[in-house]
Design an enzyme around this catalytic site. Structure first.
Site, PDB file in Angstrom:
ATOM      1  N   LYS A 126      38.841  26.162  37.435  1.00 50.63           N
ATOM      2  CA  LYS A 126      37.761  26.639  36.589  1.00 50.63           C
ATOM      3  C   LYS A 126      36.821  27.569  37.359  1.00 50.63           C
ATOM      4  O   LYS A 126      36.484  27.288  38.516  1.00 50.63           O
ATOM      5  CB  LYS A 126      36.964  25.429  36.105  1.00 50.63           C
ATOM      6  CG  LYS A 126      36.834  25.366  34.607  1.00 50.63           C
ATOM      7  CD  LYS A 126      36.149  24.118  34.169  1.00 50.63           C
ATOM      8  CE  LYS A 126      35.258  24.541  33.085  1.00 50.63           C
ATOM      9  NZ  LYS A 126      34.154  24.044  32.659  1.00 50.63           N
TER      10      LYS A 126
ATOM     11  N   GLU B 209      39.343  43.351  24.827  1.00 52.43           N
ATOM     12  CA  GLU B 209      40.055  42.330  24.031  1.00 52.43           C
ATOM     13  C   GLU B 209      39.148  41.814  22.894  1.00 52.43           C
ATOM     14  O   GLU B 209      39.575  41.707  21.740  1.00 52.43           O
ATOM     15  CB  GLU B 209      40.454  41.203  24.991  1.00 52.43           C
ATOM     16  CG  GLU B 209      41.020  39.936  24.391  1.00 52.43           C
ATOM     17  CD  GLU B 209      41.246  38.874  25.500  1.00 52.43           C
ATOM     18  OE1 GLU B 209      41.953  39.166  26.479  1.00 52.43           O
ATOM     19  OE2 GLU B 209      40.705  37.751  25.374  1.00 52.43           O
TER      20      GLU B 209
ATOM     21  N   SER C 235      46.098  38.410  33.434  1.00 50.49           N
ATOM     22  CA  SER C 235      46.025  38.346  31.983  1.00 50.49           C
ATOM     23  C   SER C 235      47.375  38.054  31.361  1.00 50.49           C
ATOM     24  O   SER C 235      48.409  38.428  31.904  1.00 50.49           O
ATOM     25  CB  SER C 235      45.497  39.660  31.404  1.00 50.49           C
ATOM     26  OG  SER C 235      45.509  39.578  29.986  1.00 50.49           O
TER      27      SER C 235
ATOM     28  N   HIS D 170      38.648  44.386  30.734  1.00 50.22           N
ATOM     29  CA  HIS D 170      39.844  44.107  29.926  1.00 50.22           C
ATOM     30  C   HIS D 170      39.493  43.093  28.834  1.00 50.22           C
ATOM     31  O   HIS D 170      39.813  43.278  27.659  1.00 50.22           O
ATOM     32  CB  HIS D 170      40.972  43.571  30.819  1.00 50.22           C
ATOM     33  CG  HIS D 170      42.084  42.886  30.078  1.00 50.22           C
ATOM     34  ND1 HIS D 170      41.964  41.618  29.541  1.00 50.22           N
ATOM     35  CD2 HIS D 170      43.336  43.296  29.759  1.00 50.22           C
ATOM     36  CE1 HIS D 170      43.089  41.289  28.930  1.00 50.22           C
ATOM     37  NE2 HIS D 170      43.942  42.289  29.051  1.00 50.22           N
TER      38      HIS D 170
ATOM     39  N   MET E 251      47.759  27.561  33.599  1.00 54.33           N
ATOM     40  CA  MET E 251      47.876  28.867  34.258  1.00 54.33           C
ATOM     41  C   MET E 251      48.422  28.728  35.675  1.00 54.33           C
ATOM     42  O   MET E 251      49.316  29.469  36.081  1.00 54.33           O
ATOM     43  CB  MET E 251      46.512  29.580  34.292  1.00 54.33           C
ATOM     44  CG  MET E 251      46.014  30.066  32.960  1.00 54.33           C
ATOM     45  SD  MET E 251      47.059  31.346  32.230  1.00 54.33           S
ATOM     46  CE  MET E 251      46.661  32.775  33.242  1.00 54.33           C
TER      47      MET E 251
ATOM     48  N   LYS F 298      39.249  43.124  35.221  1.00 56.56           N
ATOM     49  CA  LYS F 298      39.683  42.060  34.301  1.00 56.56           C
ATOM     50  C   LYS F 298      38.577  41.741  33.294  1.00 56.56           C
ATOM     51  O   LYS F 298      38.837  41.494  32.116  1.00 56.56           O
ATOM     52  CB  LYS F 298      40.075  40.794  35.074  1.00 56.56           C
ATOM     53  CG  LYS F 298      40.437  39.584  34.183  1.00 56.56           C
ATOM     54  CD  LYS F 298      41.571  39.920  33.233  1.00 56.56           C
ATOM     55  CE  LYS F 298      42.209  38.766  32.502  1.00 56.56           C
ATOM     56  NZ  LYS F 298      41.409  37.801  31.813  1.00 56.56           N
TER      57      LYS F 298
END
Ligand code: 6PG
Length: 477
Positions: A75, A189, A128, A185, A13, A182
């Site tokens: 992390k 999901e 995301s 979200h 990421m 988020k």
């Protein structure tokens, strides 16, 4: 050399976010605890744009243009706290630390407060879209101060996904708002993924369809009102054949779903706020059920279904019912998710525009879907909408689905195929529209054993009955 922005944490990421920034013309300082990963990014992707590789944290911070902007992509949890501290001690007043990991919003609230006291801006930002999104355009949900957004926002908007020329990024709200949104979200999901899985399970078990046959159905659904990234990848997965056995890929996967915790956070937070997110919670529990090997082994050995034999006369009708039930269950999950955002915003005093959240989810993110435009429109019609399902468009849409939705839930129960998201969202639908709920009886029970009092339909005030005495009613307030 002076970099516009920096990224520390060069796993997938982080490195992809850095490459996306570089490709968009920003000079990006990059850093990783072990320098090998930084070197690999330069060796493999140095041509993406201008990078300033840093071997140490000192070098990294020194290479940033003031006010500095440093993105952390490590992390969530302790690792994030450690990196924040390393940065903060080297930074000056007005500098901005951005956490783009999946942090728990309450951690973000705490960190923002601590760093603000030290004169630094802290932005908790949802990102995301997985590795692919980070590289080519994610949906970005930054919280933090308005001042920090003035500096950071233009860069984030540029690298985010765009739909109809509009960036999938906006200032969500102060401090923890970005990570809160988020989190929800991700909860949505979970619900989307589980209800898709339930539809697949019903086609597989009730109609005996093969994975690629079901894949074709999802392909078709992706062209209609269910059009979304998750439906699209479901079709791709179901059409995939295992290289080793030649069997449909999905059939060789162990049926135990993992979770990193964001669905549980959404559910726990909803419980704290008193907001029913039944679709999300059932989806999270469904993953836990799948992973409960001991219980499943014990259950499989002795528990009988007593279920009706499966008989479907019209397969096409059944599939069409499933499509409508899926759409309805999905609408409920989103409606519940938006309720949670609204409640969170009230509790933590964030000025979150619900319609904007749907707008920045239209592209880049995992729950991107055709119908999100409609959610934005609904909140434009009425920013104070008390229930998404009560918007005229959604009321009309869900009403069309009800007979099919009921048939699917009834069928699943009768033949013994678990469909927790299909059924819990329908139960919510029927509860939220009910004239009267049995909560009245629960109140009476509470008053009976705990003198918890109740209110009357025909008078003001709170009351209690002397249940063990002469059963007189007395007003308590
Ligand atoms: C995204 C995803 C991403 C990730 C989560 C969920 O928006 O890009 O939500 O954040 O896939 O880690 O993972 P779990 O299913 O393991 O909870």
């Amino acid at each position: 050399s002076v970099a516009d922005i920096g990224v520390t944490g060069m796993a997938v990421m982080g490195s992809n976010l850095a490459r996306n920034l570089a490709r968009n013309g920003f000079k990006v300082a990059i850093h990783n605890r072990s320098v090998e990963k930084t070197e690999r990014v330069i060796a493999e992707h140095g041509q993406d744009g201008e990078f300033v590789p840093a071997e140490t944290m000192d070098e990294f911070v020194a290479s940033l243009q003031k006010p500095r902007v440093a993105i952390i992509m490590v992390k969530a949890g302790k690792a994030t706290d450690a990196v924040i501290e390393e940065l903060a001690t080297r930074m000056d007043e007005g500098d901005i630390i951005v956490d783009c990991g999946n942090a728990l919003f309450s951690d973000t609230l705490r960190r923002e407060q601590e760093l603000r006291a030290r004169g630094l801006h802290f932005v908790g930002s949802g990102v995301s879209g997985g590795g692919e999104g980070a590289l080519n355009g994610p949906s970005i949900m930054p919280g933090g101060s308005k001042a920090s957004y003035d500096r950071l926002g233009p860069m984030f908007e540029k690298i985010s996904a765009h739909v109809d020329g509009v960036p999938c990024c906006t200032h969500v709200g102060e401090n923890g708002a970005g990570h809160f949104v988020k989190m929800v979200h991700n909860g949505i999901e979970y619900a989307d993924m589980q209800v898709i899985a339930e539809a697949y399970d019903l086609m597989s078990k009730a109609l005996g369809m093969s994975a690629p046959e079901i894949g074709k159905v999802f392909e078709k659904w992706n062209e209609g009102n269910l059009n979304s990234f998750l439906i699209e990848i479901t079709a791709a997965v179901l059409n995939h054949t295992d290289n080793v056995t030649g069997k449909p890929f999905v059939d060789i996967i162990l049926d135990q779903a993992g979770q990193k915790g964001t669905g549980a956070w959404t559910s726990k937070t909803a419980l704290d706020l008193g907001i029913p997110v039944t679709g999300i919670a059932e989806a999270t529990f469904a993953r836990s059920t799948s992973g409960g090997t001991e219980q499943r082994e014990a259950g499989r050995a002795v528990l009988k279904g007593e279920a009706q034999t499966i008989q479907i006369d019209d397969a096409a009708q059944f599939i069409s019912d499933l499509q409508q039930a899926l759409y309805a269950a999905k609408l409920v999950s989103y409606s519940q998710g938006f309720d949670e955002i609204k409640a969170g915003a009230k509790e933590y005093e964030w000025d979150i525009k619900l319609g904007d959240m749907a707008r920045i989810w239209r592209g880049g993110c995992i729950i991107r879907a055709g119908f999100l435009n409609r959610i934005t429109e609904a909140y434009e019609r009425n920013p104070e909408l008390p229930l998404l399902l009560a918007d005229e468009y959604f009321t009309a849409e869900i009403t069309k689905c009800i007979p099919a939705w009921r048939r699917i839930v009834a069928f699943a129960a009768a033949v013994g195929i678990p469909a927790p998201v299909f059924s819990s969202t329908l139960a919510y639908y029927d509860a939220v529209r009910a004239e009267r709920l049995p909560a009245a009886l629960v109140q009476a029970q509470r008053d009976y054993f705990g003198a918890h009092t109740y209110r009357r339909v025909d008078a003001e005030g709170t009351y209690h009955v002397e249940w063990t005495g002469d059963r007189t009613e007395t007003r308590q307030d």
